[in-house]
Design a protein around this motif. Structure first.
Motif, short mmCIF file in Angstrom:
data_model
loop_
_atom_site.label_atom_id
_atom_site.label_comp_id
_atom_site.label_asym_id
_atom_site.label_seq_id
_atom_site.Cartn_x
_atom_site.Cartn_y
_atom_site.Cartn_z
N ASP A 38 -26.47 -39.56 82.57
CA ASP A 38 -26.66 -40.66 83.51
C ASP A 38 -27.97 -41.36 83.19
N GLY A 39 -27.87 -42.54 82.54
CA GLY A 39 -29.06 -43.32 82.23
C GLY A 39 -29.82 -43.64 83.49
N MET A 40 -31.12 -43.55 83.42
CA MET A 40 -31.95 -43.65 84.62
C MET A 40 -31.94 -45.07 85.16
N GLY A 41 -31.32 -45.24 86.33
CA GLY A 41 -31.19 -46.54 86.97
C GLY A 41 -32.55 -47.14 87.30
N GLY A 42 -32.66 -48.46 87.10
CA GLY A 42 -33.92 -49.13 87.38
C GLY A 42 -34.88 -49.11 86.21
N ALA A 49 -30.08 -44.73 76.48
CA ALA A 49 -30.48 -43.33 76.54
C ALA A 49 -29.27 -42.41 76.65
N SER A 50 -28.35 -42.71 77.56
CA SER A 50 -27.19 -41.83 77.73
C SER A 50 -26.28 -41.87 76.51
N GLN A 93 -43.56 -53.78 77.10
CA GLN A 93 -43.94 -53.08 78.32
C GLN A 93 -43.45 -51.65 78.21
N SER A 94 -44.38 -50.72 78.15
CA SER A 94 -44.01 -49.32 77.92
C SER A 94 -43.47 -48.70 79.20
N ASN A 95 -42.15 -48.55 79.27
CA ASN A 95 -41.49 -47.94 80.41
C ASN A 95 -40.66 -46.75 79.94
N VAL A 96 -40.28 -45.91 80.88
CA VAL A 96 -39.44 -44.77 80.55
C VAL A 96 -38.04 -45.25 80.19
N ILE A 97 -37.51 -44.76 79.10
CA ILE A 97 -36.10 -44.93 78.77
C ILE A 97 -35.52 -43.54 78.79
N GLY A 98 -34.77 -43.21 79.84
CA GLY A 98 -34.37 -41.82 80.01
C GLY A 98 -32.98 -41.65 80.55
N SER A 99 -32.56 -40.40 80.63
CA SER A 99 -31.23 -40.07 81.11
C SER A 99 -31.21 -38.62 81.57
N ALA A 165 -35.89 -35.29 82.94
CA ALA A 165 -34.89 -36.12 82.28
C ALA A 165 -35.17 -36.14 80.79
N ILE A 166 -34.17 -36.45 80.00
CA ILE A 166 -34.36 -36.69 78.58
C ILE A 166 -35.11 -38.01 78.45
N GLY A 167 -36.24 -38.01 77.73
CA GLY A 167 -37.02 -39.21 77.53
C GLY A 167 -38.14 -39.41 78.53
N ALA A 168 -38.28 -38.50 79.48
CA ALA A 168 -39.29 -38.68 80.53
C ALA A 168 -40.64 -38.06 80.18
N SER A 169 -40.66 -37.10 79.27
CA SER A 169 -41.90 -36.39 78.95
C SER A 169 -41.87 -35.96 77.48
#
Length: 266
Positions: A38-42, A49-50, A93-99, A165-169
């Motif tokens: 589940d790709g991280m909404g928002g 990612a997913s 803009q460096s944002n989280v791309i996660g799932s 999440a995958i991609g969060a850390s």
């Protein structure tokens, strides 16, 4: 491995509100491997990612048949984590791309569950539903600390905030639980778009009904009729090999173990 030892079906839907489906799934019964993500909404590129998670796990199938090991899955997910962090850092803009991710593996007489986030894996055994995963979320931590009930957590303002999440850390942390597998088991992997609009007792009641294809259709339609705001993905697996003879009542013989409530390892 007997190719008729289990059957599976998968479905996904964008839901009633969102314009993009950021969920992805893998349905590979020939390898005893299933996954929902589940790709991280928002966040930016949740669908990227997913999809990357599924693509990297899919690549295992070309080099490894049944059984796939938990180590191979962890290796692939670690690569995805690394690549998603690099991708996020490369953007203006460096944002989280996660799932989130929930993976289920069959090997010998075991079922292995690996996950990060709040996508779930359930098991129905002898009519009893068990959640094999534990959500990595703020509200689940509050439930475990005795600060919220499960009912309060479902409607809490922080219900959508996940802690892994995958991609969060940079350092990926996955949970792993392993259980014995028995004929007659029925498994459900789902993103939270399903369990947000269906309670566990409702999920259990539906999972007790019918064959997989019609059951998956019915569960999806139930979620949509309840105006699911999130994407909905579900994968269902039936273990059929060695199915015990049915008593005249249609119930499984009592020789089938009722449950293995304790995982084999953590």
């Amino acid at each position: 491995m007997n190719r008729n030892a289990w059957t599976s079906v998968a479905k996904t839907h964008v839901g009633n509100v969102r314009k993009i489906n950021e969920d992805s799934y893998l349905n590979a019964p020939e390898a005893g491997l299933w996954c929902v993500a589940d790709g991280m909404g928002g966040h930016q590129k949740g669908d990227t990612a997913s999809t990357m998670i599924i693509d990297y796990l899919q690549s295992l199938l070309s080099v490894q048949g049944y059984p796939i090991s938990t180590g191979q899955v962890e290796e692939r997910l670690t690569l995805v984590n690394h690549n998603l962090i690099n991708l996020a850092q490369s953007l203006p803009q460096s944002n989280v791309i996660g799932s989130t991710v929930a993976v289920m593996l069959f090997a010998d007489n075991l079922v292995h569950c690996l996950w990060a986030g709040d996508s779930r894996i359930y098991r129905l055994r002898n009519g009893q539903l068990s959640q094999l995963t534990r959500d990595h979320s703020q509200v689940e931590e509050m439930v475990q600390a005795g600060l919220l009930t499960s009912e309060e957590a479902a409607v809490h303002p922080a219900a959508n905030i996940i802690t892994r999440a995958i991609g969060a850390s940079p350092e990926l942390e996955l949970d792993l639980q392993s259980f014995e597998r028995f004929p007659g088991d029925r498994y459900l992997l789902c993103t939270d778009g399903l369990n947000k609009v269906m309670t566990d007792p409702e999920i259990a009641e539906q999972m007790r009904q019918g064959e997989l294809a019609s059951l998956a259709d019915h569960m999806m339609q139930t979620a949509l009729q309840r105006h699911a705001r999130d994407n909905i993905t579900l994968v269902m697996v039936d273990v059929t090999e060695g199915m015990p003879e049915l008593e005249q009542t249609g119930r499984l013989k009592d020789t089938l173990p009722l449950d293995d409530t304790l995982p084999l390892h953590r």
